[in-house]
Design a protein around this motif. Sequence first.
Motif: not given
Length: 215
Positions: A26-50
């Motif tokens: 509850g510490d944050f206000d919800p992001l709007p449905r049109q929000a943009t989110v950056l998933a920043f990471g390595d091969s797990v974020t990329h989806g290696t294995g699927a």
Amino acid sequence: MRASLRAVFLTVLVALVAACGGSGPGDFDPLPRQATVLAFGDSVTHGTGAGDGEDFPARLGAITGWTIINDGVPGDDANSARERLAPGLREHEPDLVLIWLGGNDFLSQREPASVKEDLRVLVGIVRDHGARPVLLGVPRASALGAATGRLQDDPIYRELAREEQVALIEGVLSGVLSERELRADPVHPNARGYRRIASEIAAALDDLGLWLAPG
């Protein structure tokens, strides 16, 4: 049943982070449905294995309705990722950034303290750009932990969350990699694993108040 128990477990973990000084439910206000989110990471974020479209950012976007950019680079670590974060922020102008790095650092046996400082820099870059960072925990490689189903996130993530007052989602990758049927290899989930990851991250974001689950 197991998925429900995992969702409850995540809720407790988020609450524990709040008790330790990090951002809690509850510490944050919800992001709007049109929000943009950056998933920043390595091969797990990329989806290696699927397969294509089975990565967790794609599945999380389908759950939340947000536009989620998959900025996962296989082989990347917390140090090298520093060079590409700012350009990615300028290109996509995200409202929220999910920072999920450290696995390759641990595999190359970097000192956890150094990994922690690199992650601190990434959090600062996101904040300086005006976006909201969320840190995701990563387990240190452990054959015994994987074999016994008892992988745990490295303590640096909780320490950093407390020190920087940054939201932290714990236990997601540790839990998935602890279950043989959810992983493609010792360090990557399979399609079922990524589906679980997306569901649990969504539940944790709901607990934090960043996303409101329907109903």
